[in-house]
Design an enzyme around this catalytic site. Structure first.
Site, PDB file in Angstrom:
ATOM      1  N   LYS A   1       6.738  -5.470  -8.151  1.00 28.01           N
ATOM      2  CA  LYS A   1       8.245  -6.279  -7.881  1.00 28.01           C
ATOM      3  C   LYS A   1       8.341  -6.802  -6.515  1.00 28.01           C
ATOM      4  O   LYS A   1       9.102  -8.201  -6.865  1.00 28.01           O
ATOM      5  CB  LYS A   1       9.115  -5.041  -7.939  1.00 28.01           C
ATOM      6  CG  LYS A   1      10.794  -5.352  -7.934  1.00 28.01           C
ATOM      7  CD  LYS A   1      11.098  -4.064  -7.848  1.00 28.01           C
ATOM      8  CE  LYS A   1      12.385  -3.997  -7.596  1.00 28.01           C
ATOM      9  NZ  LYS A   1      12.681  -4.144  -6.017  1.00 28.01           N
TER      10      LYS A   1
ATOM     11  N   LEU B   1      15.487   2.619   8.425  1.00 26.73           N
ATOM     12  CA  LEU B   1      16.335   1.237   7.436  1.00 26.73           C
ATOM     13  C   LEU B   1      17.346   1.612   7.580  1.00 26.73           C
ATOM     14  O   LEU B   1      18.796   0.627   7.665  1.00 26.73           O
ATOM     15  CB  LEU B   1      15.654   0.941   6.830  1.00 26.73           C
ATOM     16  CG  LEU B   1      13.798   0.519   7.267  1.00 26.73           C
ATOM     17  CD1 LEU B   1      13.234  -0.508   6.558  1.00 26.73           C
ATOM     18  CD2 LEU B   1      14.394  -0.815   8.928  1.00 26.73           C
TER      19      LEU B   1
ATOM     20  N   ASP C   1      19.903  -1.270  -5.018  1.00 28.91           N
ATOM     21  CA  ASP C   1      20.088   0.296  -4.806  1.00 28.91           C
ATOM     22  C   ASP C   1      21.432   0.530  -3.404  1.00 28.91           C
ATOM     23  O   ASP C   1      21.784  -0.154  -2.525  1.00 28.91           O
ATOM     24  CB  ASP C   1      18.435   0.581  -3.746  1.00 28.91           C
ATOM     25  CG  ASP C   1      17.530   0.182  -4.553  1.00 28.91           C
ATOM     26  OD1 ASP C   1      17.793   0.444  -5.616  1.00 28.91           O
ATOM     27  OD2 ASP C   1      16.257   0.736  -4.014  1.00 28.91           O
TER      28      ASP C   1
END
Length: 434
Positions: free
Chosen positions: A24, A342, A120
């Site tokens: 992806k 992150l 997201d």
């Protein structure tokens, strides 16, 4: 938007052979990169997932003709009309991958309005690295509440130090620099397999890029790119994040899965981390085998210290694998610290896994202590993002009883027909419409 959910009955070992989907994270920037020239392009092994299909619709709306070929996952892209600078706001605002259109459209047309990207819900995902890199090449940035106007009369090569090793910012900078005058140097560049795939794709069209696979890229600007005679054809590599997820699925369910079409270099760190959880993977002639006889026991550091799994830029452990690693650790005897560096919201999904019976201490937004092994029980949960969604599927498939996973539109964004493919391995998973 679909209101479907997955109904899963756990405790069934998964067995069989599976072919991973195309990457992806390589597919999305390639769809942007093909805008850099007029020639025909064929992409093979394109994952037919929601994010990719949406970005293909964006391309259609800005002037690209797309034809599905006979082979599944193969598409012909033809640019018969000039590329439009104005991106469709509604589509792009739902799609993080749309950010990779900024570099190529700016390079081609000198102007692009980039809507604030979606994606997201894992915390703030800053755009600064992208914008600073494009600004260094000569772009002017205007900030609006709903996005960014980026313009440039011309792009000029510069020595750029990225303030973080951002994958998509590296990709945007590379695509813009292909047409910048002179030499561009990108330091602290991301070097993940999908960044390498993008660079090889551009080189095949005539781009001059050196340092592929390192964090120091040099790009000598060219006046044009063009497809070779007959068009450019590129095969997208296998999704190593999905491969890592299937390794976990085999291990936690006690099954045996053969995964084909695997580049072993792409999963070296994933294999290393799994080995510390007592999970071994055996290379085969055309992939890897995850055998059923796993120890599932966390190996402590020297002197018995609690080990740590933390993410890092390539070739470190991928941030997108931390959710899967955390759930996998709940099925392994011992204690491990998971450190996700992150995104400040990525680990918040663990409340759902705790509700299923896991012993997890969420120390802060970035760190969780997992104490295993735990017996999990089916629950009703909802997926906040792609990777947490896969982690919840893994938890449900090794849990006793029935689970429901809602908001699976997030899972469909990153995994193609995952329920169908899991059923082929013996999973009891059903897509149910509300």
């Amino acid at each position: 938007m679909s209101s479907s959910y997955f109904k899963i009955i756990g405790k069934n070992p998964l067995n069989g052979t599976v072919v991973p989907q195309g990457n992806k994270n390589e597919a999305l920037p390639l769809l942007g990169a093909l805008l850099l020239w007029e020639g025909d392009v064929i992409l093979d092994n394109l994952p037919e997932i929601a994010d990719v299909l949406k970005l293909m619709e964006v391309l259609r709306q800005i002037g690209v003709e797309i034809t599905a070929l006979d082979t599944k996952g193969s598409y012909l892209f033809q640019k018969k009309n000039p590329v439009k600078s104005d991106l469709p706001y509604e589509l792009c605002s739902q799609l993080r991958g749309a950010v990779t259109l900024a570099g190529p459209i700016l390079a081609r047309t000198g102007r692009v309005f980039l809507p604030k990207p979606g994606g997201d819900k894992i915390g703030r995902r800053r755009m600064d690295t992208h914008l600073l890199a494009l600004e260094a090449l000569g772009a002017k940035i205007e900030v609006f509440p709903d996005g960014y106007m980026i313009t440039a009369d011309r792009l000029v090569g510069k020595d750029i130090l990225l303030d973080e090793a951002s994958v998509t910012a590296t990709e945007n900078a590379v695509m813009a620099a292909v047409y910048a005058e002179g030499l561009t140097t990108i330091r602290n560049a991301a070097s993940e397999p999908h960044v390498q795939g993008l660079c090889r794709f551009l080189i095949a069209a005539g781009a001059k890029i050196e340092g592929v696979g390192t964090n120091h890229l040099t790009i000598t600007g060219v006046s044009s790119l063009q497809s070779p005679a007959g068009g450019l054809r590129h095969r997208i590599g296998s999704d190593y994040l999905e491969i890592g997820s299937f390794i976990s699925l085999a291990a936690v369910t006690g099954g045996e899965i053969h995964i084909t079409d695997v580049n072993l270099e792409d999963i070296r760190m994933i294999r290393m981390v799994y080995s510390r959880l007592g999970i071994e993977v055996r290379p085969t002639e055309n992939g890897i085998l995850v055998p059923s006889d796993q120890k599932m026991e966390i190996i402590p550091d020297y002197h018995g210290a609690t080990p740590k799994i933390d993410d890092a830029p390539w070739p470190g452990f991928p941030a997108d694998m931390t959710s899967v690693a955390l759930v996998t650790a709940t099925q392994c005897k011992g204690t491990v610290l998971i450190h996700e560096k992150l995104f400040e919201s990525r680990l918040f999904f663990v409340d759902n896994i705790i509700a299923m019976g896991a012993q997890i201490i969420l120390c802060d937004p970035h760190r969780a202590i997992v104490i295993g092994a735990n017996r999990l029980y089916g629950q009703r949960v909802a997926s906040p993002d792609i990777r947490a969604g896969m982690a919840m599927i893994i938890a449900a498939l090794c849990a006793e009883g029935q689970s429901e996973i809602h908001n699976i539109v997030q899972i469909d964004r990153g995994f193609e027909s995952i329920d169908t493919r899991l059923r082929s391995l013996g999973a009891q998973i059903e897509r149910v419409s509300d």
